[in-house]
Design a protein around this motif. Structure first.
Motif, PDB file in Angstrom:
ATOM      1  N   ILE A   8       0.843  -1.201   0.000  1.00  0.00           N
ATOM      2  CA  ILE A   8       0.000   0.000   0.000  1.00  0.00           C
ATOM      3  C   ILE A   8       0.875   1.246   0.000  1.00  0.00           C
ATOM      4  O   ILE A   8       0.642   2.189  -0.766  1.00  0.00           O
ATOM      5  N   CYS A  11       2.488   1.646  -3.365  1.00  0.00           N
ATOM      6  CA  CYS A  11       1.517   2.102  -4.368  1.00  0.00           C
ATOM      7  C   CYS A  11       1.194   3.583  -4.191  1.00  0.00           C
ATOM      8  O   CYS A  11       1.058   4.310  -5.179  1.00  0.00           O
ATOM      9  N   GLU A  12       1.073   4.034  -2.960  1.00  0.00           N
ATOM     10  CA  GLU A  12       0.800   5.454  -2.726  1.00  0.00           C
ATOM     11  C   GLU A  12       1.976   6.310  -3.198  1.00  0.00           C
ATOM     12  O   GLU A  12       1.795   7.310  -3.890  1.00  0.00           O
ATOM     13  N   PHE A  15       2.023   6.183  -6.971  1.00  0.00           N
ATOM     14  CA  PHE A  15       0.981   7.036  -7.539  1.00  0.00           C
ATOM     15  C   PHE A  15       1.490   8.464  -7.688  1.00  0.00           C
ATOM     16  O   PHE A  15       1.396   9.073  -8.761  1.00  0.00           O
ATOM     17  N   TRP A  16       2.040   9.004  -6.591  1.00  0.00           N
ATOM     18  CA  TRP A  16       2.506  10.393  -6.619  1.00  0.00           C
ATOM     19  C   TRP A  16       3.721  10.564  -7.522  1.00  0.00           C
ATOM     20  O   TRP A  16       3.810  11.553  -8.260  1.00  0.00           O
ATOM     21  N   ASP A  46      -2.689   0.364  -9.275  1.00  0.00           N
ATOM     22  CA  ASP A  46      -3.803  -0.293  -8.578  1.00  0.00           C
ATOM     23  C   ASP A  46      -3.845  -1.782  -8.892  1.00  0.00           C
ATOM     24  O   ASP A  46      -4.095  -2.611  -8.011  1.00  0.00           O
ATOM     25  N   TYR A  74      -8.197   1.086  -0.164  1.00  0.00           N
ATOM     26  CA  TYR A  74      -7.288   1.967  -0.896  1.00  0.00           C
ATOM     27  C   TYR A  74      -7.579   1.904  -2.389  1.00  0.00           C
ATOM     28  O   TYR A  74      -7.618   2.935  -3.064  1.00  0.00           O
ATOM     29  N   THR A  78      -8.678   5.085  -4.693  1.00  0.00           N
ATOM     30  CA  THR A  78      -7.900   5.581  -5.830  1.00  0.00           C
ATOM     31  C   THR A  78      -8.695   5.527  -7.126  1.00  0.00           C
ATOM     32  O   THR A  78      -8.549   6.416  -7.974  1.00  0.00           O
ATOM     33  N   GLY A  82      -9.040   9.142  -7.812  1.00  0.00           N
ATOM     34  CA  GLY A  82      -7.763   9.328  -8.499  1.00  0.00           C
ATOM     35  C   GLY A  82      -7.811  10.311  -9.647  1.00  0.00           C
ATOM     36  O   GLY A  82      -6.967  11.207  -9.743  1.00  0.00           O
TER      37      GLY A  82
END
Length: 190
Positions: A8, A11-12, A15-16, A46, A74, A78, A82
């Motif tokens: 997690i 992935c966060e 993502f950024w 994801d 989560y 997203t 997202g």
């Protein structure tokens, strides 16, 4: 910390990083195709998290814990929020680095604010529905209630968050807006 929690977090961060690299490619380097490719690859993150959760529960035969359910939530968040988040950051990037117009600010009061809060809650409802579907799919795929009991515990949590969001978000603002709209007329009649 479990592998799912690390997943997690990764992935966060991913993502950024991918989003900011995509926007930097668009506005700083002027590489439109690279930017588009990077931004379109954000949902792949994801898929990676979903794959990690499924691998841990199916191949590793792990017993689902809090983190597995959090991963599903989560994913729902997203997917539902997202695109909106990327669009908001894109507008700021375009303004700061691309000569674009100033981003529109969300309304603070009035009917437009109430409408915005309802839209946000509907996104949260979508996130909850997606998370619930992912949880249900995992429960069905694993097919062992003893190993997925913790996942089923997430349904009331999701419901509670949605009810709290409904009360403290759109309903609260709706009532506040009604009282704000009454104040001037009451002052005139005094």
């Amino acid at each position: 910390m479990s592998i799912i929690v690390w997943g997690i977090i990764a992935c966060e961060v991913g993502f950024w990083v991918v989003m900011l690299l995509g926007l930097a490619a668009r506005y700083l380097l002027r590489l439109q195709r690279l930017s588009t490719a990077l931004l379109l690859s954000v949902p792949v993150i994801d898929v990676l998290l979903l794959t990690l959760i499924a691998w841990d529960l199916l191949a590793n035969r792990a017993v689902a814990d809090f983190a597995h359910g959090l991963g599903a939530v989560y994913l729902g968040f997203t997917v539902a929020f997202g695109h909106q988040l990327i669009s908001t950051v894109d507008a700021h990037f375009a303004h700061r680095f691309g000569g674009g117009p100033a981003p529109t600010k969300r309304p603070k009061t009035g009917p437009a604010h109430v409408r915005y809060e309802w839209q946000q809650w509907l996104r949260a409802l979508l996130a909850g529905a997606i998370a619930s579907l992912v949880l249900g799919a995992i429960i069905l795929l694993v097919g062992d209630p003893a190993r997925t009991a913790e996942l089923a515990n997430w349904y009331p949590r999701i419901g509670l968050v949605l009810v709290i969001w409904l009360i403290t978000g759109p309903l609260w603002d709706l009532v506040a807006d009604v009282f704000r709209s009454r104040e001037p007329s009451e002052q005139l009649s005094s």
